[in-house]
Each structure stands twice: as structure tokens, then as C-alpha cells.
Design a protein around this motif. Sequence first.
Motif, short mmCIF file in Angstrom:
data_model
loop_
_atom_site.label_atom_id
_atom_site.label_comp_id
_atom_site.label_asym_id
_atom_site.label_seq_id
_atom_site.Cartn_x
_atom_site.Cartn_y
_atom_site.Cartn_z
N PRO A 10 0.84 -1.20 0.00
CA PRO A 10 0.00 0.00 0.00
C PRO A 10 0.87 1.25 0.00
O PRO A 10 1.97 1.24 0.57
N SER A 11 0.36 2.29 -0.62
CA SER A 11 1.12 3.54 -0.69
C SER A 11 1.53 4.03 0.70
O SER A 11 0.74 3.97 1.64
N GLY A 12 2.78 4.46 0.81
CA GLY A 12 3.27 5.00 2.08
C GLY A 12 3.79 3.93 3.04
O GLY A 12 4.24 4.25 4.14
N ARG A 13 3.73 2.66 2.62
CA ARG A 13 4.12 1.60 3.56
C ARG A 13 5.15 0.64 2.95
O ARG A 13 5.23 -0.53 3.32
N PHE A 14 5.97 1.15 2.03
CA PHE A 14 6.92 0.26 1.34
C PHE A 14 8.01 -0.26 2.29
O PHE A 14 8.33 -1.44 2.28
N VAL A 15 8.57 0.64 3.09
CA VAL A 15 9.64 0.21 4.01
C VAL A 15 9.09 -0.79 5.02
O VAL A 15 9.68 -1.84 5.28
N GLU A 16 7.92 -0.45 5.55
CA GLU A 16 7.27 -1.34 6.53
C GLU A 16 7.04 -2.74 5.92
O GLU A 16 7.22 -3.76 6.59
N TYR A 17 6.66 -2.79 4.65
CA TYR A 17 6.40 -4.08 4.02
C TYR A 17 7.67 -4.90 3.77
O TYR A 17 7.61 -6.13 3.75
N VAL A 18 8.79 -4.23 3.57
CA VAL A 18 10.05 -4.99 3.46
C VAL A 18 10.28 -5.73 4.77
O VAL A 18 10.54 -6.94 4.81
N GLY A 20 8.07 -6.32 7.31
CA GLY A 20 6.99 -7.23 7.71
C GLY A 20 7.00 -8.51 6.89
O GLY A 20 6.85 -9.61 7.43
N SER A 21 7.20 -8.37 5.57
CA SER A 21 7.17 -9.58 4.73
C SER A 21 8.39 -10.44 5.01
O SER A 21 8.32 -11.67 4.93
N SER A 22 9.51 -9.83 5.33
CA SER A 22 10.72 -10.62 5.63
C SER A 22 10.53 -11.42 6.91
O SER A 22 10.87 -12.60 6.98
N ARG A 23 9.96 -10.77 7.91
CA ARG A 23 9.72 -11.47 9.17
C ARG A 23 8.74 -12.63 8.94
O ARG A 23 8.97 -13.76 9.38
N GLN A 241 3.39 -16.60 0.26
CA GLN A 241 3.78 -15.51 1.15
C GLN A 241 4.43 -14.41 0.30
O GLN A 241 5.44 -14.67 -0.35
N PRO A 242 3.87 -13.19 0.27
CA PRO A 242 4.54 -12.14 -0.49
C PRO A 242 5.85 -11.74 0.19
O PRO A 242 5.93 -11.75 1.42
N ILE A 243 6.87 -11.41 -0.61
CA ILE A 243 8.14 -10.96 -0.04
C ILE A 243 8.67 -9.78 -0.85
O ILE A 243 8.71 -9.83 -2.07
N TYR A 244 9.03 -8.71 -0.14
CA TYR A 244 9.53 -7.48 -0.77
C TYR A 244 10.95 -7.23 -0.27
O TYR A 244 11.13 -7.01 0.93
N CYS A 245 11.94 -7.28 -1.15
CA CYS A 245 13.32 -7.02 -0.71
C CYS A 245 13.82 -5.64 -1.16
O CYS A 245 14.46 -4.94 -0.39
N LEU A 367 21.12 -21.95 -6.16
CA LEU A 367 19.79 -22.10 -5.55
C LEU A 367 18.68 -21.70 -6.52
O LEU A 367 18.93 -21.17 -7.60
N THR A 368 17.45 -21.96 -6.10
CA THR A 368 16.28 -21.55 -6.89
C THR A 368 15.88 -20.14 -6.45
O THR A 368 16.20 -19.70 -5.34
N PRO A 369 15.09 -19.43 -7.28
CA PRO A 369 14.62 -18.10 -6.87
C PRO A 369 13.88 -18.15 -5.53
O PRO A 369 14.09 -17.29 -4.67
N ALA A 370 13.05 -19.16 -5.31
CA ALA A 370 12.30 -19.24 -4.04
C ALA A 370 13.26 -19.37 -2.86
O ALA A 370 13.12 -18.68 -1.85
N GLN A 371 14.25 -20.24 -2.99
CA GLN A 371 15.22 -20.39 -1.89
C GLN A 371 15.93 -19.08 -1.60
O GLN A 371 16.14 -18.71 -0.44
N THR A 372 16.30 -18.36 -2.66
CA THR A 372 17.07 -17.13 -2.41
C THR A 372 16.19 -16.06 -1.76
O THR A 372 16.69 -15.29 -0.93
N TYR A 373 14.91 -16.01 -2.10
CA TYR A 373 14.05 -15.03 -1.42
C TYR A 373 13.94 -15.35 0.07
O TYR A 373 13.95 -14.45 0.92
N VAL A 374 13.85 -16.62 0.41
CA VAL A 374 13.76 -16.98 1.83
C VAL A 374 15.04 -16.56 2.56
O VAL A 374 14.99 -15.97 3.65
N LEU A 375 16.19 -16.82 1.95
CA LEU A 375 17.45 -16.49 2.61
C LEU A 375 17.65 -14.97 2.71
O LEU A 375 18.15 -14.46 3.71
N ARG A 376 17.23 -14.26 1.69
CA ARG A 376 17.36 -12.79 1.74
C ARG A 376 16.41 -12.21 2.77
O ARG A 376 16.75 -11.28 3.50
N ALA A 377 15.20 -12.77 2.86
CA ALA A 377 14.26 -12.35 3.90
C ALA A 377 14.86 -12.60 5.28
O ALA A 377 14.79 -11.74 6.18
N ALA A 378 15.48 -13.76 5.43
CA ALA A 378 16.09 -14.09 6.73
C ALA A 378 17.20 -13.10 7.07
O ALA A 378 17.38 -12.73 8.24
#
Length: 439
Positions: A10-18, A20-23, A241-245, A367-378
Motif C-alpha cells: 500500500p502507498s506509504g508503507r513500502f519500508v514497513e512491508y520490506v 513485515g514480509s521478511s519477518r 507468502q509475499p516478499i519485498y526485498c 539455488l532456486t529463486p524461491a530459496q534465495t528469497y527466503v534467505l534474503r528475507a532471513a
Amino acid sequence: MALPTPPFPPSGRFVEYVRGSSRALTQAEAVTISNANIERLLLSPAFTETYHRITATSHGLAFPLNFPSSLSELNLLSILALLNMASGYRVPLHRETGRGAWDSIRAFVLGLYLSSATDGEGDLLSAMGMQTLSEAKIAELLGVSLHTERQHERIHGLTIGQVGGPGWELVQLLKTLLDETGKVLVNGGYPNLGSFVAEALKEGARVAHDKGDPAVAADVVLEQLVRAVPGFQDMSIVNNQPIYCFKKALFLINAIAIRFAAKRERNDDASLSESSAPPFPIPHASHLPVFADNVLPSILIHLGVIDLSTTSCTLTLANIFPAIDGAAAAATAADPALLLLAAAPEPRAQARTGEEVVVPVVDGPVLTPAQTYVLRAAAIEACERIVSHAHAMGAAGRGAPWLKDLALPDLDNWLWAVAKDRPDYRALPRFVLRNTPFF
Ligand SMILES: Nc1nc2c(c(CN[C@H]3C=C[C@H](O)[C@@H]3O)cn2[C@@H]2O[C@H](COP(=O)(O)O)[C@@H](O)[C@H]2O)c(=O)[nH]1
């Protein structure tokens, strides 16, 4: 297999979503990040004895160029951030150019700037110019080959060159990024990426002023960059699960803060003339989430902060880095992180000969794209936890007094640069994902 793309936050919440989605993704995939291992890192000689030296000296964002204006430097920095990827090509780049991903992209962007000035090719850093670059020119500036060699099937001893291979792949990625971004800019009426970013910075400052919160400016800039430029849309859906890096966009905002911070202070000082200040406002960046590439998660795993042993078997992450060095692991009982957390080993060869210890650059697991998103989120979540744990330790009087001031971008910088600072860290494998424009 391409992963699905989520809607924008949502507009105005980009940093928060990085954050929140990572957690959320870290928890959903049962990655363990324990306070005990965070504290062990924060108290370790590996961290405390190098932190200030490393965070004070390494950034590599200053170019040895005499920019005609702050806008010109902003444009170069913006293109550098847009192209700040290629981590999956580290090994072939080392082989072909002797440089890693970051240094190769820096050299490439520097080459674009210099050939714009000397080759009569027009401005290759403009919205129009970036669309005119041929594959051959990109390969030349990057120093890679567009060909691979293979043995002829029947004629023994005959090798055939054919278009393809890692150099070719990387050139395609760069060409797409330059083309699509150039088009967006031309369609929007911007002469170059820097002028788009300058507009976003002004809008950020305006909203921050209206809301009375300087931290908001970075959020506005992040949102504008991500919405407009496909090369900044570093987001996905992994196991529903959406993930925003948004690694490259966050990196850019921090780079602007680093490069122009001194000028911001001058800007705030009303007694100074207009001409010394850049014609755009500088955002605050010290609160931003880290810039999740392949280095941060890999190093955090090796240092024992990110523990994959608890992850579910669907993504097969538990054993991606098998014991790095059997002998070392045996020597430290079950935990190879203990050696890495000790003070840097005396580089004996270096001490004797004064020469760099050469560590072979080897690829880590692919790795696969899915694996790398999980590790980057972590990695994003782990750094949030490290910083809040450091602040809590500082408040409780545990550990070094400066832990209370630990900031996320400085922690990012330490993790990234320490990975190149010690021979034993340089030898640690980093995971690999090819064909991504995002890191
Ligand atoms: N999280 C994070 N990732 C960063 C950087 C940098 C540039 N660092 C300097 C610039 C400003 C800072 O102050 C640093 O001194 C590059 N990368 C990413 O690493 C990846 C591997 O590249 P390599 O090891 O070369 O092959 C590649 O995807 C690249 O995009 C950073 O700072 N943080």
C-alpha cells in the motif's frame, strides 16, 4: 520456473512491508535466529575488533571523476544502483576480468561515463543513450566474452566458439535493465535516471515536511523508484507468502545519503550560499532495512546467526552449506562458526612476504529463486534483530558501549565488507542465483 509477482505494498508503507514480509517469510519457513547467537556475534572479537575500521573506510561510492554538477553525480550513482547485481556471475567475472560483481559493475558504469565524454558516442548515461548500447559495447566495457568454446563433436582437437555462456547472459541482463529503464524515462519525459530520482527526492522531502517526520522521505522515494522502474521491482510470492526485498532501490537511497550527507549539513546551514548545496534534498537512511543480496545471508549463516537446520523440507534449505572445512569443524567440536567469530587469523604468508594472500574464488550452492528469497528475507530479519539486540545490550550496559548506536546500513556495510576483509571469510562460499537482475 518464474515465481508469481505480488501487488505493490500500500502507498506509504513500502519500508514497513520490506520488514513485515521478511519477518513473516522467515517465520513461515521456520528459519531460526536466536538471541544467543546474535549476542555471541556482537561480543565476538571478529565483530568488535573490526567494526569501526570497516564501517569507516569501505564504501566505494566515490568515483575519481570531476562531475560537472551534483545532478550528474546523482545520475551516475542511480545507474550504478540500478545495475548493482551480477552476484551470480562472481566466479566467471573473476576468471575473465579479475574482479567481483560489484567492482565489475563499478568499472562498467565508469566506462559508460568516460566513453560518453571521449568517444563521441553521445551521452550513454542519458535516457536515450542507455537504449542505444549494443551487446558488443556492453561486453567490451565489462570485459567479458559473448562466446563460449566447446569441443567439436567429431574433429578431435577442434574447438568451436559459439554465442552464449555466463558473459553473454550477464550482458543480456544489463541490456534489458538499460533498455527498459531508458524507455520508462523517455515516456515520463525525463532526460535521465538522475532527474527522475531528483524529482522523487523532492517529493519525499515535501511529504516528510508535511508529516513532520524526516524518515518518511526515504519511503516516498522507495515507492516512486519501485513503481516506475521494473529493475527495482525486487518482490515475489514464495509459498503463498509475499516478499519485498527492494535491495537495489534501498541501496540507492543509502548511497545518496552517504555521498551527499556532508552537503546536506551544509544545506541545513542557511548561512552558506545556494551554490554549494545540491539542487535536491538528501534523505535520511539510517533506519532503512538492509540491502539483501547473496553475501549478507551467506555470511550470517556462516557466522551462526541464521540457522537453517530447523527449516521445513519443502525448500531443502537445511544443508545448503555443508561443513565448510572438515578439519576446522572437527577442531571446534560441532560449530564451525566459532573459528570465524574469533579474531582474524594472522595471515602468515602476508606477514612474511607483504603480498596479498590469494584465495581461490569458488561458487557456492546454486539455488532456486524461491530459496534465495527466503534467505534474503532471513538476512533482513536477522539484521533487524541484531540491531535491536545491540540497542538492548547497550541500554543494559552489556558489551561495547557503542552497541547502543548500531545502525542498519552500517551493519549491512560491515557484513558485506568483512566478507572480503579476512582470508578465511573470503574463502566462504556465497550462494548463487543466475539470471536475476535484482542482486
Ligand atoms: N548488501 C550489500 N550488497 C552489496 C553491497 C555492495 C557494494 N558495497 C560497497 C558500496 C557501498 C558500501 O559502503 C560498500 O562498501 C555490493 N553489493 C552486492 O554484493 C553482491 C556480490 O558482489 P561481489 O562480492 O562483488 O561479487 C552483488 O549482488 C552486489 O550487488 C553493499 O554495500 N551491501
